[in-house]
Design a protein around this motif. Structure first.
Motif, PDB file in Angstrom:
ATOM      1  N   LYS A 148      58.225  69.353  61.350  1.00  0.00           N
ATOM      2  CA  LYS A 148      58.298  67.644  60.895  1.00  0.00           C
ATOM      3  C   LYS A 148      59.020  66.871  62.028  1.00  0.00           C
ATOM      4  N   GLU A 149      60.384  67.917  62.385  1.00  0.00           N
ATOM      5  CA  GLU A 149      61.109  67.064  63.520  1.00  0.00           C
ATOM      6  C   GLU A 149      60.547  67.144  64.862  1.00  0.00           C
ATOM      7  N   SER A 150      59.436  68.011  65.141  1.00  0.00           N
ATOM      8  CA  SER A 150      58.952  68.099  66.497  1.00  0.00           C
ATOM      9  C   SER A 150      57.596  67.485  66.234  1.00  0.00           C
ATOM     10  N   ALA A 151      57.221  66.401  65.401  1.00  0.00           N
ATOM     11  CA  ALA A 151      56.025  65.874  65.421  1.00  0.00           C
ATOM     12  C   ALA A 151      55.422  65.376  66.566  1.00  0.00           C
ATOM     13  N   MET A 152      56.129  65.008  67.640  1.00  0.00           N
ATOM     14  CA  MET A 152      55.551  64.210  68.716  1.00  0.00           C
ATOM     15  C   MET A 152      54.616  65.596  69.610  1.00  0.00           C
ATOM     16  N   PRO A 153      53.432  65.105  69.984  1.00  0.00           N
ATOM     17  CA  PRO A 153      52.569  66.013  70.518  1.00  0.00           C
ATOM     18  C   PRO A 153      53.098  66.844  71.733  1.00  0.00           C
ATOM     19  N   ALA A 154      53.843  66.093  72.487  1.00  0.00           N
ATOM     20  CA  ALA A 154      54.360  67.049  73.822  1.00  0.00           C
ATOM     21  C   ALA A 154      55.300  68.038  73.073  1.00  0.00           C
ATOM     22  N   VAL A 155      55.868  68.046  72.106  1.00  0.00           N
ATOM     23  CA  VAL A 155      56.860  68.949  71.592  1.00  0.00           C
ATOM     24  C   VAL A 155      56.072  69.903  70.457  1.00  0.00           C
ATOM     25  N   SER A 156      55.223  69.315  69.658  1.00  0.00           N
ATOM     26  CA  SER A 156      54.539  69.936  68.695  1.00  0.00           C
ATOM     27  C   SER A 156      53.814  71.328  69.339  1.00  0.00           C
ATOM     28  N   ASP A 157      53.270  70.920  70.268  1.00  0.00           N
ATOM     29  CA  ASP A 157      52.281  71.992  70.900  1.00  0.00           C
ATOM     30  C   ASP A 157      52.962  73.024  71.400  1.00  0.00           C
ATOM     31  N   MET A 158      54.371  73.004  71.722  1.00  0.00           N
ATOM     32  CA  MET A 158      55.025  74.023  72.436  1.00  0.00           C
ATOM     33  C   MET A 158      55.303  75.437  71.465  1.00  0.00           C
ATOM     34  N   VAL A 159      54.456  75.539  70.716  1.00  0.00           N
ATOM     35  CA  VAL A 159      54.281  76.870  69.927  1.00  0.00           C
ATOM     36  C   VAL A 159      54.295  78.030  70.789  1.00  0.00           C
ATOM     37  N   MET A 160      55.023  79.056  70.762  1.00  0.00           N
ATOM     38  CA  MET A 160      54.916  80.189  71.609  1.00  0.00           C
ATOM     39  C   MET A 160      54.803  81.666  70.701  1.00  0.00           C
ATOM     40  N   SER A 161      53.917  82.625  71.176  1.00  0.00           N
ATOM     41  CA  SER A 161      53.582  83.846  70.414  1.00  0.00           C
ATOM     42  C   SER A 161      53.674  84.803  71.516  1.00  0.00           C
ATOM     43  N   ALA A 162      53.967  86.189  70.778  1.00  0.00           N
ATOM     44  CA  ALA A 162      53.929  87.464  71.817  1.00  0.00           C
ATOM     45  C   ALA A 162      53.782  88.495  70.912  1.00  0.00           C
ATOM     46  N   ARG A 163      52.821  89.584  71.232  1.00  0.00           N
ATOM     47  CA  ARG A 163      52.824  90.736  70.600  1.00  0.00           C
ATOM     48  C   ARG A 163      54.043  91.669  71.137  1.00  0.00           C
ATOM     49  N   LEU A 164      54.841  92.192  70.195  1.00  0.00           N
ATOM     50  CA  LEU A 164      55.947  93.197  70.426  1.00  0.00           C
ATOM     51  C   LEU A 164      55.467  94.508  70.280  1.00  0.00           C
ATOM     52  N   ASP A 165      54.654  94.738  69.300  1.00  0.00           N
ATOM     53  CA  ASP A 165      54.196  96.108  69.060  1.00  0.00           C
ATOM     54  C   ASP A 165      53.186  96.208  67.943  1.00  0.00           C
ATOM     55  N   ALA A 166      52.489  97.022  67.630  1.00  0.00           N
ATOM     56  CA  ALA A 166      51.264  96.965  66.732  1.00  0.00           C
ATOM     57  C   ALA A 166      51.481  96.193  65.416  1.00  0.00           C
ATOM     58  N   ARG A 167      52.872  96.352  64.827  1.00  0.00           N
ATOM     59  CA  ARG A 167      53.514  95.644  63.537  1.00  0.00           C
ATOM     60  C   ARG A 167      53.976  94.363  63.639  1.00  0.00           C
ATOM     61  N   THR A 168      54.332  94.017  65.037  1.00  0.00           N
ATOM     62  CA  THR A 168      55.585  92.922  65.174  1.00  0.00           C
ATOM     63  C   THR A 168      54.916  92.012  66.246  1.00  0.00           C
ATOM     64  N   VAL A 169      55.065  90.500  65.611  1.00  0.00           N
ATOM     65  CA  VAL A 169      54.637  89.376  66.489  1.00  0.00           C
ATOM     66  C   VAL A 169      55.993  88.553  66.527  1.00  0.00           C
ATOM     67  N   LEU A 170      56.156  87.908  67.890  1.00  0.00           N
ATOM     68  CA  LEU A 170      57.304  87.182  67.862  1.00  0.00           C
ATOM     69  C   LEU A 170      56.542  85.629  68.109  1.00  0.00           C
ATOM     70  N   TRP A 171      57.490  84.909  67.227  1.00  0.00           N
ATOM     71  CA  TRP A 171      56.770  83.335  67.464  1.00  0.00           C
ATOM     72  C   TRP A 171      58.004  82.312  67.565  1.00  0.00           C
ATOM     73  N   ALA A 172      57.764  81.391  68.583  1.00  0.00           N
ATOM     74  CA  ALA A 172      58.775  80.508  68.586  1.00  0.00           C
ATOM     75  C   ALA A 172      58.318  79.048  68.178  1.00  0.00           C
ATOM     76  N   VAL A 173      58.846  78.577  67.124  1.00  0.00           N
ATOM     77  CA  VAL A 173      58.724  77.229  66.357  1.00  0.00           C
ATOM     78  C   VAL A 173      59.492  76.269  67.132  1.00  0.00           C
ATOM     79  N   PRO A 174      58.866  74.925  67.675  1.00  0.00           N
ATOM     80  CA  PRO A 174      59.522  74.088  68.256  1.00  0.00           C
ATOM     81  C   PRO A 174      60.523  73.235  67.271  1.00  0.00           C
ATOM     82  N   CYS A 175      61.698  72.999  67.433  1.00  0.00           N
ATOM     83  CA  CYS A 175      62.510  72.400  66.518  1.00  0.00           C
ATOM     84  C   CYS A 175      63.403  71.323  66.923  1.00  0.00           C
TER      85      CYS A 175
END
Length: 385
Positions: free
Chosen positions: A252-279
């Motif tokens: 909600k704090e990142s509702a501006m399109p230029a920021v809310s689209d800045m979601v990032m992710s990465a696979r760390l291993d078969a069971r673990t995913v890294l997520w970055a949530v814009p805040c």
């Protein structure tokens, strides 16, 4: 002295005493390398051990009027002198640990747009000019000088001087108030007091008493894994992670399109995913909160990204937060660069490495004065192999 106010209070706690630092604090009395009883060893081996004590040191920064000094976990120390408030000039003295190390002096400034010109730069102390040469660290409009041949003479002049001036396309005075105290502190931290290698308090104690650099911590990155479908483009926070209260608040704090689209992710291993949530964001800083989840976003837990001050050191930002953060799957490193102002000459920079079960701090540098110091010349409080 000038200070900066980082976006949402980030980063300047980074140079407190380290929970990650090398155990023990032998700043005044360097520990001797342990060995077998003297009687059981040849005299030459005993002498070698006696000549090579190992420095025990913790990451620390201390202010001395208009100067500051930092010593990193590898034993390298830096002293910085700064121009008066609202100006941009600096002098940096660097000294590695060990009896053979020699001080390096760099100096520079950030000229006004009207004063930019050819990259000539010089340093004078009480009217005496010290021979210097342009450093490759500088640029045409923002030159950096280096004193290579008479660094110790320049240090003596700083310790006793009244006026230090950087001369280039414009002229900038740098305060000498606190210089001697900062350099004396480095002598103490590195075990140099009363030896010929000291910056300030020299004496006739043998240089062989000066401790050598401690071994660096070793951090082994986890194996690289395929990143198909992950990255920083067209990523959406999975529903299970979005359901967490603090994640929903961040979105909600990142509702501006230029920021809310800045979601990032990465696979760390078969069971673990890294997520970055814009805040949230500011003029030149974007904040993300990082989470480790299962492949479908379930079983989320914050990714602890502690600096040298340890978890929970910042009362404002959570431990899984970064400013201007990014993950590089090739090196398995997560980095952050919190800017104190737009040109990026102050703030903090940190890097963590994914080891397979957690992120471990592998480098941290901080500059608390907005004085035109390029980020790659900031003191390094923590590093690993």
């Amino acid at each position: 002295m000038k200070t900066f106010d980082l976006f949402r209070g980030v980063a300047l706690s980074a140079l407190a005493a380290s929970t990650f630092a090398v155990a023990g604090c032998g700043d005044k009395d360097a520990a001797k390398t342990p060995g077998a009883p003297q009687a059981a060893m040849p005299a030459t081996a005993t002498a070698a051990i006696a000549a090579a004590p190992v420095l025990q040191i913790r990451s620390e920064t201390k202010s001395f009027r208009d100067w500051s000094a930092t010593c990193g976990n590898d034993g390298t120390c830096w002293a910085f002198g700064f121009a008066p408030e609202f100006a941009a000039g600096w002098v940096r003295i660097t000294l590695a640990p060990g009896p053979d190390a020699q001080p390096q002096i760099l100096f520079g400034y950030w000229p006004d747009s009207d004063a930019k010109g050819p990259g000539q730069i010089a340093l004078t102390i009480d009217g005496r000019a010290f021979a210097s040469a342009p450093s490759p660290e500088g640029e045409v409009d923002t030159p950096i000088g280096e004193i290579r041949t008479d660094a110790r003479a320049a240090i003596d002049a700083m310790a006793q001087g009244k006026v230090m001036t950087i001369r280039g396309a414009s002229t900038q005075d740098v305060s000498l108030h606190g210089a001697a105290a900062a350099l004396l502190w480095i002598d103490e931290k590195q075990g140099r007091l009363n030896t010929p290698t000291a910056l300030i308090r020299r004496g006739d104690r043998p240089a062989s008493n000066v401790p050598v650099a401690p071994p660096l911590p070793t951090v082994t990155p986890a194996p690289a894994v395929d990143q198909a479908g992950f990255g920083d483009v067209n990523q959406r926070v999975p529903a299970a992670l979005r359901a967490r209260t603090e994640v929903g608040t961040c979105l909600k704090e990142s509702a501006m399109p230029a920021v809310s689209d800045m979601v990032m992710s990465a696979r760390l291993d078969a069971r673990t995913v890294l997520w970055a949530v814009p805040c949230g964001s500011g003029a030149y800083n974007v904040t993300h909160n990082w989470y480790l989840t299962g492949p479908d976003g379930r079983d989320a837990r914050p990714a602890i990204l502690a600096g040298t001050a340890g978890p929970g050191a910042d009362p404002v930002m959570p431990d899984n937060s970064t400013v201007n953060g990014a993950y590089d799957p090739k090196t398995r490193t997560l980095s952050a660069f919190a800017k104190g102002r737009g040109i990026g000459d102050c703030g903090s920079a940190q890097t963590w490495t994914w080891t397979g079960d957690r992120f471990v701090l592998t480098q941290e540098s901080t500059m608390g004065e907005c004085a035109g110091v390029p980020s790659d010349l900031w003191p390094v409080a923590w590093r690993t192999r």
